[in-house]
Design a protein around this motif. Sequence first.
Motif, PDB file in Angstrom:
ATOM      1  N   LYS A 226       0.822  -1.185  -0.020  1.00  0.00           N
ATOM      2  CA  LYS A 226      -0.302  -0.008   0.152  1.00  0.00           C
ATOM      3  C   LYS A 226       0.976   1.182   0.137  1.00  0.00           C
ATOM      4  N   ARG A 227       1.820   1.318   0.966  1.00  0.00           N
ATOM      5  CA  ARG A 227       2.539   2.484   0.936  1.00  0.00           C
ATOM      6  C   ARG A 227       3.671   2.566  -0.092  1.00  0.00           C
ATOM      7  N   LEU A 228       4.383   1.578  -0.356  1.00  0.00           N
ATOM      8  CA  LEU A 228       5.340   1.582  -1.308  1.00  0.00           C
ATOM      9  C   LEU A 228       5.146   1.155  -2.598  1.00  0.00           C
ATOM     10  N   GLY A 229       3.873   0.761  -2.773  1.00  0.00           N
ATOM     11  CA  GLY A 229       3.537   0.338  -4.278  1.00  0.00           C
ATOM     12  C   GLY A 229       4.027  -0.914  -4.856  1.00  0.00           C
ATOM     13  N   ALA A 230       4.705  -1.632  -3.906  1.00  0.00           N
ATOM     14  CA  ALA A 230       4.919  -3.111  -4.534  1.00  0.00           C
ATOM     15  C   ALA A 230       3.569  -3.881  -5.171  1.00  0.00           C
ATOM     16  N   PRO A 231       3.922  -4.644  -6.232  1.00  0.00           N
ATOM     17  CA  PRO A 231       2.638  -5.364  -6.805  1.00  0.00           C
ATOM     18  C   PRO A 231       1.642  -6.141  -5.854  1.00  0.00           C
ATOM     19  N   ALA A 232       0.416  -6.414  -5.621  1.00  0.00           N
ATOM     20  CA  ALA A 232      -0.284  -7.092  -5.159  1.00  0.00           C
ATOM     21  C   ALA A 232       0.318  -8.747  -5.048  1.00  0.00           C
ATOM     22  N   GLY A 233       0.322  -9.155  -4.164  1.00  0.00           N
ATOM     23  CA  GLY A 233       0.970 -10.635  -4.203  1.00  0.00           C
ATOM     24  C   GLY A 233       2.377 -10.675  -3.789  1.00  0.00           C
ATOM     25  N   THR A 234       3.170  -9.329  -3.589  1.00  0.00           N
ATOM     26  CA  THR A 234       4.325  -9.356  -3.054  1.00  0.00           C
ATOM     27  C   THR A 234       4.582  -9.884  -1.650  1.00  0.00           C
ATOM     28  N   ALA A 235       3.286  -9.662  -0.768  1.00  0.00           N
ATOM     29  CA  ALA A 235       3.522 -10.187   0.574  1.00  0.00           C
ATOM     30  C   ALA A 235       2.684 -11.466   0.535  1.00  0.00           C
ATOM     31  N   ARG A 236       3.176 -12.719   0.859  1.00  0.00           N
ATOM     32  CA  ARG A 236       2.601 -13.903   0.719  1.00  0.00           C
ATOM     33  C   ARG A 236       2.472 -14.507   2.093  1.00  0.00           C
ATOM     34  N   ASN A 237       1.347 -15.393   2.377  1.00  0.00           N
ATOM     35  CA  ASN A 237       1.044 -15.798   3.469  1.00  0.00           C
ATOM     36  C   ASN A 237       0.824 -14.711   4.679  1.00  0.00           C
ATOM     37  N   PHE A 238       0.124 -13.777   4.290  1.00  0.00           N
ATOM     38  CA  PHE A 238       0.262 -12.646   5.175  1.00  0.00           C
ATOM     39  C   PHE A 238      -1.096 -12.471   5.994  1.00  0.00           C
ATOM     40  N   VAL A 239      -2.053 -13.484   6.151  1.00  0.00           N
ATOM     41  CA  VAL A 239      -3.072 -13.701   7.091  1.00  0.00           C
ATOM     42  C   VAL A 239      -2.419 -14.432   8.351  1.00  0.00           C
ATOM     43  N   PRO A 240      -2.317 -13.801   9.670  1.00  0.00           N
ATOM     44  CA  PRO A 240      -1.815 -14.352  10.637  1.00  0.00           C
ATOM     45  C   PRO A 240      -2.825 -15.583  11.207  1.00  0.00           C
ATOM     46  N   LEU A 241      -2.249 -16.761  11.394  1.00  0.00           N
ATOM     47  CA  LEU A 241      -3.130 -17.958  11.571  1.00  0.00           C
ATOM     48  C   LEU A 241      -2.654 -18.496  13.197  1.00  0.00           C
ATOM     49  N   PRO A 242      -3.552 -19.124  13.909  1.00  0.00           N
ATOM     50  CA  PRO A 242      -3.100 -19.472  15.150  1.00  0.00           C
ATOM     51  C   PRO A 242      -1.958 -20.707  15.294  1.00  0.00           C
ATOM     52  N   ASP A 243      -2.019 -21.275  14.100  1.00  0.00           N
ATOM     53  CA  ASP A 243      -1.036 -22.572  14.033  1.00  0.00           C
ATOM     54  C   ASP A 243      -0.190 -22.356  12.881  1.00  0.00           C
ATOM     55  N   PHE A 244      -0.106 -20.944  12.282  1.00  0.00           N
ATOM     56  CA  PHE A 244       0.733 -20.489  11.316  1.00  0.00           C
ATOM     57  C   PHE A 244       0.690 -21.489  10.142  1.00  0.00           C
ATOM     58  N   GLY A 245      -0.270 -21.889   9.767  1.00  0.00           N
ATOM     59  CA  GLY A 245      -0.866 -22.625   8.644  1.00  0.00           C
ATOM     60  C   GLY A 245      -0.400 -24.061   8.719  1.00  0.00           C
TER      61      GLY A 245
END
Length: 542
Positions: A226-245
């Motif tokens: 959002k702030r640096l303008g990197a393409p969507a998908g640059t940040a992967r596995n970005f939803v915190p999960l209780p068991d880290f997936g």
Amino acid sequence: MTRTVETKPFSDQKPGTSGLRKKVPVFQQEHYAENFIQSVFDSLEGFQGQTLVIGGDGRYFNREVIQTAIAMAAGNGFGRVIVGQGGILSTPAASHIIRKYKAFGGLILSASHNPGGPHEDFGIKYNAGNGGPAPEKLTDAIFERSKTISRFLIADIGLVDLDRLGFVDAGGMEVEVVDPVADYAELMETLFDFDAIRTMFKGGFRMAFDAMHAVTGPYAKEILEKRLGAPAGTARNFVPLPDFGGHHPDPNLVHAKALYDEMMGDDAPDFGAASDGDGDRNLVIGRSIFITPSDSLAMLAANAHLAPGYKAGLKGIARSMPTSGAADRVAEKLGIGMYETPTGWKFFGNLLDAGMATICGEESAGTGSDHVREKDGLWAVLLWLNILAMRGESAREIATKHWATYGRNYYSRHDYEEVETEAANRLMTELRGRLAALPGTAVRGMKIAAADDFAYHDPVDGSVSKNQGIRVMFEGGSRAVFRLSGTGTSGATLRLYVERYEPDPAHHDLDTQEALSELIAAADDIAGIRRHTGREKPSVIT
């Protein structure tokens, strides 16, 4: 209403290098978490009416213990609690919030890079008013209190809605649920040239950031995309999960192997990075090159002046003893102080507070600066991006030129995890008993110059920390370090660190394990690792 609840001590609540870490079922025992939190509060003075920061990495049992901590803060007389939305706060973000809002301290609920889930790891640590981990004298006091505790105080305030931003009255104590990312992102904008990084991304620069379903996901999404303008998908596995997936949120070459394989492939992005469970560690991989944390520290220090927040230069560099000596050569060239400390970020706190050091690092993927009092994974990644943007070179080119200037420290860590505790202690005890006889002897043709059990004399407060790791130094600058880790929850982790200095650029392209093979074999000869542990090879090599 505040209740006084009778309780009995637990015998196993000694904090390690980063607080108290145990398996979730241990923390789920009746009064276990309450006892430790009360032991923390009982070891503090002067917090009545003050602010306490609470947050965690989103792992299993995070929300439940946060509710307990809020109620106990109210019961013990804190005037205000700041808690991250959803119970989320990365460890460096928590440190920043403690400092920014002048909080008395904070409770961080995390087991860092350890796995999460109903039968996995959980942890609680206390950070002091400077934003850094509790010093040893405080963790010692907490442990002593935990052995005699007979009651804890808790207010009947009901559950706080952790998902709704804003203020809540909790029995006369104010609770503010805050955006966990906002303050941290604003701090990053003051340190780095976001315009230069944006321009780099607009020019087609490609990056892959693996948040490992851990706490830095929301931070990476907001800052990188959002702030640096990197393409969507640059940040992967970005939803915190209780068991880290279901994965191990440790940014190393074993648990982030998919990222490593991608970065070594034909169509690799320009830059790859990852962070761990609570956001304080980092992994940095350029296209076709893995940069060790020890080298990353040295390269960041050598180039930090390219970022606005560090253009005035560094006051000093600090590294943990097991970290390679690569940063030492940078400090020497810059004419600034170099400090070698025990493992554990709390040892850097005095140096940072005293203005003696600006950048600090540990070989275990932790790097940070005086902007907070914790290591900071995303900070390290952003500084790398700033350097890449300003130099207009690839990570490989930057590394190659750095080694040509300073020489290369071939370096590796071999972890033997979940070793029987008695066997690990026996190995260390036997090795300590032989230290005096080692200097002057030779192993596999390498002469031992010195051997000791590292002791740290803090230059700020004069305190001494002994038995911080066994060092065997060879003539020519090579060394082997043996240490038991305090970050695991079962058995013992024996860590072997091996390092060889190579000044000649003609020999800078060797395979690391091959370059260190004789030294690794010598370390086994000296300590009897296979004999004591029964292991033919390490669990993890980094």
